[in-house]
Design a protein around this motif. Structure first.
Motif, PDB file in Angstrom:
ATOM      1  N   ASN A   1      51.982  68.209  35.061  1.00 15.38           N
ATOM      2  CA  ASN A   1      53.269  68.797  35.408  1.00 15.38           C
ATOM      3  C   ASN A   1      54.126  67.921  36.314  1.00 15.38           C
ATOM      4  O   ASN A   1      55.189  68.336  36.748  1.00 15.38           O
ATOM      5  CB  ASN A   1      53.053  70.154  36.099  1.00 15.38           C
ATOM      6  CG  ASN A   1      52.167  71.074  35.290  1.00 15.38           C
ATOM      7  OD1 ASN A   1      51.015  71.306  35.634  1.00 15.38           O
ATOM      8  ND2 ASN A   1      52.697  71.578  34.194  1.00 15.38           N
TER       9      ASN A   1
ATOM     10  N   ALA B   1      65.239  75.428  36.149  1.00 12.87           N
ATOM     11  CA  ALA B   1      65.088  74.077  36.679  1.00 12.87           C
ATOM     12  C   ALA B   1      65.534  73.956  38.120  1.00 12.87           C
ATOM     13  O   ALA B   1      65.097  73.064  38.831  1.00 12.87           O
ATOM     14  CB  ALA B   1      65.876  73.090  35.815  1.00 12.87           C
TER      15      ALA B   1
ATOM     16  N   HIS C   1      63.195  66.227  27.700  1.00 11.67           N
ATOM     17  CA  HIS C   1      63.783  67.513  28.068  1.00 11.67           C
ATOM     18  C   HIS C   1      64.962  67.266  28.997  1.00 11.67           C
ATOM     19  O   HIS C   1      65.087  66.199  29.607  1.00 11.67           O
ATOM     20  CB  HIS C   1      62.743  68.403  28.764  1.00 11.67           C
ATOM     21  CG  HIS C   1      61.556  68.707  27.927  1.00 11.67           C
ATOM     22  ND1 HIS C   1      61.548  69.704  26.977  1.00 11.67           N
ATOM     23  CD2 HIS C   1      60.337  68.111  27.876  1.00 11.67           C
ATOM     24  CE1 HIS C   1      60.361  69.728  26.378  1.00 11.67           C
ATOM     25  NE2 HIS C   1      59.612  68.775  26.914  1.00 11.67           N
TER      26      HIS C   1
ATOM     27  N   LEU D   1      62.804  73.518  40.806  1.00  9.65           N
ATOM     28  CA  LEU D   1      61.956  72.335  40.794  1.00  9.65           C
ATOM     29  C   LEU D   1      62.348  71.352  41.870  1.00  9.65           C
ATOM     30  O   LEU D   1      61.575  70.483  42.254  1.00  9.65           O
ATOM     31  CB  LEU D   1      62.044  71.658  39.418  1.00  9.65           C
ATOM     32  CG  LEU D   1      61.641  72.581  38.295  1.00  9.65           C
ATOM     33  CD1 LEU D   1      61.660  71.849  36.984  1.00  9.65           C
ATOM     34  CD2 LEU D   1      60.284  73.155  38.553  1.00  9.65           C
TER      35      LEU D   1
ATOM     36  N   GLY E   1      64.089  68.365  37.816  1.00 12.21           N
ATOM     37  CA  GLY E   1      63.314  69.486  37.324  1.00 12.21           C
ATOM     38  C   GLY E   1      63.373  69.533  35.811  1.00 12.21           C
ATOM     39  O   GLY E   1      64.456  69.599  35.221  1.00 12.21           O
ATOM     40  N   LEU E   2      62.220  69.471  35.173  1.00 11.25           N
ATOM     41  CA  LEU E   2      62.154  69.479  33.714  1.00 11.25           C
ATOM     42  C   LEU E   2      62.364  70.892  33.178  1.00 11.25           C
ATOM     43  O   LEU E   2      61.640  71.814  33.536  1.00 11.25           O
ATOM     44  CB  LEU E   2      60.788  68.959  33.236  1.00 11.25           C
ATOM     45  CG  LEU E   2      60.443  67.527  33.619  1.00 11.25           C
ATOM     46  CD1 LEU E   2      59.039  67.186  33.147  1.00 11.25           C
ATOM     47  CD2 LEU E   2      61.458  66.564  33.046  1.00 11.25           C
ATOM     48  N   ASP E   3      63.327  71.047  32.308  1.00 13.15           N
ATOM     49  CA  ASP E   3      63.610  72.339  31.691  1.00 13.15           C
ATOM     50  C   ASP E   3      62.764  72.465  30.425  1.00 13.15           C
ATOM     51  O   ASP E   3      63.230  72.219  29.316  1.00 13.15           O
ATOM     52  CB  ASP E   3      65.099  72.425  31.369  1.00 13.15           C
ATOM     53  CG  ASP E   3      65.483  73.775  30.775  1.00 13.15           C
ATOM     54  OD1 ASP E   3      64.672  74.711  30.859  1.00 13.15           O
ATOM     55  OD2 ASP E   3      66.593  73.881  30.230  1.00 13.15           O
ATOM     56  N   ARG E   4      61.507  72.820  30.610  1.00  9.58           N
ATOM     57  CA  ARG E   4      60.625  72.936  29.458  1.00  9.58           C
ATOM     58  C   ARG E   4      59.753  74.172  29.604  1.00  9.58           C
ATOM     59  O   ARG E   4      59.400  74.588  30.704  1.00  9.58           O
ATOM     60  CB  ARG E   4      59.758  71.679  29.301  1.00  9.58           C
ATOM     61  CG  ARG E   4      58.729  71.466  30.396  1.00  9.58           C
ATOM     62  CD  ARG E   4      57.975  70.156  30.197  1.00  9.58           C
ATOM     63  NE  ARG E   4      56.845  70.044  31.110  1.00  9.58           N
ATOM     64  CZ  ARG E   4      56.077  68.979  31.216  1.00  9.58           C
ATOM     65  NH1 ARG E   4      56.324  67.914  30.470  1.00  9.58           N
ATOM     66  NH2 ARG E   4      55.049  68.959  32.050  1.00  9.58           N
TER      67      ARG E   4
ATOM     68  N   THR F   1      67.162  67.702  32.401  1.00  7.40           N
ATOM     69  CA  THR F   1      66.856  67.820  33.826  1.00  7.40           C
ATOM     70  C   THR F   1      68.017  68.564  34.459  1.00  7.40           C
ATOM     71  O   THR F   1      68.918  67.956  35.035  1.00  7.40           O
ATOM     72  CB  THR F   1      66.693  66.440  34.475  1.00  7.40           C
ATOM     73  OG1 THR F   1      67.809  65.622  34.122  1.00  7.40           O
ATOM     74  CG2 THR F   1      65.429  65.763  33.999  1.00  7.40           C
TER      75      THR F   1
ATOM     76  N   ASP G   1      57.784  70.127  36.588  1.00  5.50           N
ATOM     77  CA  ASP G   1      58.157  71.381  35.938  1.00  5.50           C
ATOM     78  C   ASP G   1      57.783  72.546  36.852  1.00  5.50           C
ATOM     79  O   ASP G   1      57.289  72.369  37.963  1.00  5.50           O
ATOM     80  CB  ASP G   1      57.548  71.497  34.541  1.00  5.50           C
ATOM     81  CG  ASP G   1      56.033  71.617  34.550  1.00  5.50           C
ATOM     82  OD1 ASP G   1      55.446  71.821  35.640  1.00  5.50           O
ATOM     83  OD2 ASP G   1      55.427  71.537  33.473  1.00  5.50           O
TER      84      ASP G   1
END
Length: 361
Positions: free
Chosen positions: A293, A11, A112, A14, A100-103, A114, A189
């Motif tokens: 995204n 992340a 999710h 991002l 930032g998406l942690d996916r 961040t 993401d």
């Protein structure tokens, strides 16, 4: 390091992708269609968030002393403080929270963590931009919740409470804990950053040290060794992701420096090659590429205003900082979890240093 820890590391990078929107470049084109509904996520505009707010405390009047309307202009909290809900007026300071998406690649939606967060504030009056990175383990008070939580869980918890509420709760939490009015959000993401860098035909970076990371994690919990010698290099999207994401040297401060290098390299690439007209013409294609995204509550008019303003701001008028161990200290929660908390008296100093003395107005 285990797979879970490696996911959190992703992340970090991002930040770079989301910063595009605040340098007035790709976002000027790619957000043209943002006002259309997204198939996988409802977009919650900042202009209309009152229906999704936590239950405020009872108020004896609908107005406060300065004439603001309770529940419309401000949200009163149990401790007597208030969160400002008024939309941006197009002239004063404008602040967004970037996450930032942690996916994983096959995952969707906003439920999710961040694990990378930044506050970005644009001040038209001083012609300056401030950027502050927030540690993912920072323990914060969350409006509407009795128990403190790590800031990287706020979006997830908000989505769990009510679909589409996560971004609002994240904005409110940042405003409440940092004392700066937050108007909007941008969440992305990893694939979004890869696509953005590839759209502008790569970026150029220069480093004076060699990166040798044989355990660089790929996106499926495996390894993808990374080696970049000292010197100047042109990076495509995937390698820009790896450059900013690597834990080479196991030093988060050095990694934060690389992320900032990616930000400025993206900005320089677009401005140096006068790409903004081309990006605007490609708006439909850009949106098709990035829509799965990227999430934001920004409206087209706001995007244009921001783009026209920030594209001409000189680098010396951009202040960046990291909320590192000069400003936080280790802490163990009552559940035995590791966290960090702000050092007494240091947050205000840091905020003034990055955003100016009037950051909370």
């Amino acid at each position: 390091m285990g797979g879970k820890g490696r996911r959190r590391d992703w992340a970090w990078v991002l930040l770079a992708g989301a910063m595009i929107g605040l340098f007035g470049v790709v976002i000027l084109g790619m957000l043209v269609l943002l006002r259309l509904p997204q198939s996988s996520q409802e977009v919650l505009p900042t202009m209309d968030i009152s229906s999704r707010l936590p239950t405020p405390v009872d108020a004896r009047t609908d107005y406060i002393a300065d004439g603001r309307v309770v529940g419309v202009d401000v949200l009163p909290l149990q401790d007597g403080s208030m969160i400002d809900l008024r939309p941006w007026d197009g002239q004063s300071r404008f602040t967004v929270v970037l996450g930032g998406l942690d996916r994983r690649p096959e995952e969707t939606g906003l439920a999710h963590r961040t694990d990378s967060l930044m506050i970005v504030s644009i001040d038209p009056n001083s012609n300056r931009i401030g950027v502050l990175s927030i540690p993912r383990d920072l323990l914060v008070s969350v409006p509407g919740y009795a128990k403190r939580a790590k800031i990287n869980t706020v979006l997830f918890n908000g989505e769990g409470q009510r679909f589409g509420f996560g971004p609002t709760l994240l904005q409110q939490t940042v405003q409440y804990n940092f004392g700066i009015r937050v108007h909007n959000y941008v969440l992305m993401d990893f694939q979004a950053l890869i696509d953005i860098v590839d759209i502008i035909d790569g970026i150029e970076i220069t480093i004076d040290y060699t990166i040798d990371d044989p355990r660089y994690p790929d996106m499926n919990y495996g390894f993808d060794p990374l080696f970049i010698p000292a010197g100047t290099h042109k990076l495509n999207g995937y390698n820009a992701l790896r450059f900013a994401r690597t834990r080479h040297g196991n030093n988060d401060m050095r990694r934060a420096e690389r992320q900032q290098m990616v930000l400025y390299a993206i900005r320089d690439r677009i401005l140096s090659f006068d790409m903004i007209p081309r990006l605007i013409l490609q708006a439909p294609q850009l949106w098709a590429t990035l829509s799965d995204n990227l999430y934001t509550g920004l409206e087209l008019g706001q995007v244009i205003q921001l783009a026209l303003f920030v594209k001409d701001i000189d680098l010396e008028n951009i202040s960046t900082g990291v909320m590192d161990y000069n400003y936080v200290e280790d802490y163990t929660t009552e559940d035995g979890l590791f966290a960090v908390i702000p050092s007494q008296g240091q947050v205000g100093y840091l905020m003034r240093n990055i955003f100016g003395d009037d950051y909370n107005r």
